[in-house]
Scaffold this active site. Structure first.
Site, short mmCIF file in Angstrom:
data_model
loop_
_atom_site.label_atom_id
_atom_site.label_comp_id
_atom_site.label_asym_id
_atom_site.label_seq_id
_atom_site.Cartn_x
_atom_site.Cartn_y
_atom_site.Cartn_z
N ARG A 183 17.56 18.02 1.65
CA ARG A 183 17.21 17.53 0.30
C ARG A 183 17.26 18.66 -0.72
O ARG A 183 17.75 18.49 -1.83
CB ARG A 183 15.81 16.92 0.31
CG ARG A 183 15.63 15.77 1.29
CD ARG A 183 15.79 14.39 0.66
NE ARG A 183 16.33 13.43 1.61
CZ ARG A 183 15.62 12.75 2.49
NH1 ARG A 183 14.33 12.86 2.52
NH2 ARG A 183 16.20 11.91 3.33
N GLU A 231 5.78 2.52 12.52
CA GLU A 231 7.00 2.43 11.72
C GLU A 231 8.23 2.15 12.58
O GLU A 231 8.86 3.07 13.11
CB GLU A 231 7.22 3.72 10.91
CG GLU A 231 8.49 3.65 10.05
CD GLU A 231 8.72 4.89 9.19
OE1 GLU A 231 7.94 5.85 9.26
OE2 GLU A 231 9.71 4.88 8.44
N LYS A 248 4.63 -0.22 8.93
CA LYS A 248 5.60 0.31 7.93
C LYS A 248 7.00 -0.13 8.32
O LYS A 248 7.71 0.56 9.06
CB LYS A 248 5.49 1.84 7.88
CG LYS A 248 6.51 2.51 6.99
CD LYS A 248 6.12 3.95 6.66
CE LYS A 248 7.23 4.66 5.92
NZ LYS A 248 6.82 5.94 5.34
N SER A 287 11.35 2.94 1.96
CA SER A 287 12.43 2.61 1.02
C SER A 287 13.79 2.66 1.70
O SER A 287 14.70 1.94 1.29
CB SER A 287 12.38 3.48 -0.23
OG SER A 287 12.50 4.85 0.05
N GLY A 288 13.97 3.50 2.70
CA GLY A 288 15.13 3.44 3.59
C GLY A 288 16.49 3.61 2.98
O GLY A 288 17.47 3.10 3.52
N GLY A 289 16.58 4.30 1.85
CA GLY A 289 17.90 4.51 1.25
C GLY A 289 18.16 3.60 0.05
O GLY A 289 19.23 3.68 -0.55
N ARG A 342 11.94 8.86 -0.34
CA ARG A 342 12.96 9.06 -1.37
C ARG A 342 12.68 8.28 -2.65
O ARG A 342 12.88 8.80 -3.75
CB ARG A 342 14.34 8.68 -0.81
CG ARG A 342 14.89 9.73 0.12
CD ARG A 342 15.99 9.18 1.00
NE ARG A 342 15.48 8.29 2.04
CZ ARG A 342 16.23 7.69 2.94
NH1 ARG A 342 17.54 7.87 2.92
NH2 ARG A 342 15.72 6.92 3.87
P1 13P Z 1 12.03 6.61 2.77
O1 13P Z 1 11.14 5.84 1.85
O2 13P Z 1 12.82 7.69 2.09
O3 13P Z 1 12.85 5.74 3.67
O4 13P Z 1 11.07 7.44 3.72
C1 13P Z 1 9.98 6.83 4.26
C2 13P Z 1 9.66 7.43 5.56
O5 13P Z 1 8.58 7.92 5.76
C3 13P Z 1 10.68 7.40 6.63
O6 13P Z 1 10.09 7.72 7.86
#
Ligand code: 13P
Length: 336
Positions: A31, A175, A217, A259-261, A290
């Protein structure tokens, strides 16, 4: 009400969400290098401290997920990082898995590791001030995948991890992330994500995990990022709600989406629609990495000394996400 349930509610209630600032050093290096900032321990801390000392932490952020390096660092005002986070009213948390590795006998899939020595590591993190934890299982979608093997081994690990986290007095974030990579349809995402989540709960129950003291999550239900058949935000929110309703037991206090991208706006708009339609008992909020940090990181990278400017960007994003937990976000508010 159990102590674990109280911690979960403190993190999720009143429109608050989670700041996922637990990027591993490898991920954080990617990043930072993408915005031309050298990835040193000092710079990693400097950016994160800038976010943690922002004004809207108080009203918007109920929990912060840290990485091992950060939880052991000291702030510029000589406070420990968990202390600094607690002072804002948020709960300090910690990522405890050690990453996703190749799954033996299904080498295109992943199994998340980190169970060995976990009980001892959890005790150390509790003593450092953490009160919740995170473990991420990752699944891909294609004709063959996720396989039964990936679904059941990851569910088993998530359940063993959750039982250990609760044993040490911390709320586990469970998650299971079904990735958006690929050309699959939203219908495939819906059926695979539902199967993955159901199996997780089957194992959590087998391992006697207190479901009132966890946070789920999950990913939202989206068409694959290479799919030609994208669906509308309205459909994303309806399908995501459908998935949660059919796969999550009622005792769970809340859902904090990753958010996953998705872009910042997409992730905010989808969460807003989910909350407009939410007719369940679950709190529906965010646990974004992100989608909370992207613009702030970009701004910061232009002048890392501009703390106030960076905090303004982060404050805005956190406020928009918190409005979305109440179904009160709109596009017009983005430009105010
Ligand atoms: P993102 O919201 O960027 O997907 O990250 C969340 C997260 O903790 C992934 O493990």
């Amino acid at each position: 009400m159990s102590e674990l349930n109280q911690i979960a509610l403190k993190i999720l209630s009143n429109g608050k969400g989670i700041l996922a600032a637990d990027e591993s050093n490898n991920t954080m290096t990617k990043r930072l290098e993408a915005v031309n900032v050298p990835s040193t321990p000092e710079n990693r801390l400097f950016f994160r401290e800038t976010l943690f000392s922002s004004e809207n932490m108080k009203d918007c952020i109920g929990g912060v997920i840290l990485y091992d390096e950060t939880i052991n660092q000291t702030s510029s005002s000589s406070k420990t990082i968990p202390d600094m986070i607690s002072k804002t009213g948020a709960v300090p948390g910690i990522k405890v898995d050690t990453g996703a590795k190749v799954l033996a006998n299904s080498p295109e899939e992943k199994i998340t590791e980190g169970l060995d020595g976990l009980r001892e590591r959890l005790k150390k993190y509790y003593d450092l001030g953490a009160r919740f934890t995170k473990w991420r299982g990752v699944y891909c979608i294609s004709k063959k995948y996720p396989s039964k093997l990936a679904i059941s081994t990851n569910a088993h690990s998530l359940a063993r991890y959750s039982a250990l986290a609760q044993e040490s007095g911390m709320v586990p974030i469970v998650e299971p992330e079904v990735l958006m990579d690929g050309d699959h349809s939203a219908e495939d995402c819906l059926s695979k994500t539902s199967e993955v989540i159901k199996k997780c709960f089957e194992d959590l129950i087998l391992h006697k995990v207190d479901l009132t003291g966890i946070i789920l999550k999950p990913n939202m239900i989206l068409a694959g990022n290479k799919s030609k058949n994208k669906i509308s935000n309205e459909e994303v929110s309806s399908k995501t709600l459908e998935c949660i309703k059919k796969s999550v037991p009622n005792e769970v206090p809340g859902i904090a989406f990753l958010s996953g991208g998705q872009s910042e706006i997409e992730a905010t708009e989808n969460l807003n629609l989910i909350n407009k339609k939410n007719n369940t008992n679950f709190i529906m909020t965010y646990s974004y990495g992100r989608a909370l940090q992207q613009s702030a990181l970009k701004f910061w990278s232009k002048d890392i000394k501009d703390i106030e400017g960076t905090q303004n960007v982060f404050n805005h994003r956190a406020k928009m996400c918190t409005l979305a937990t109440k179904g009160k976000w709109s596009k017009e508010l983005e430009n105010k």
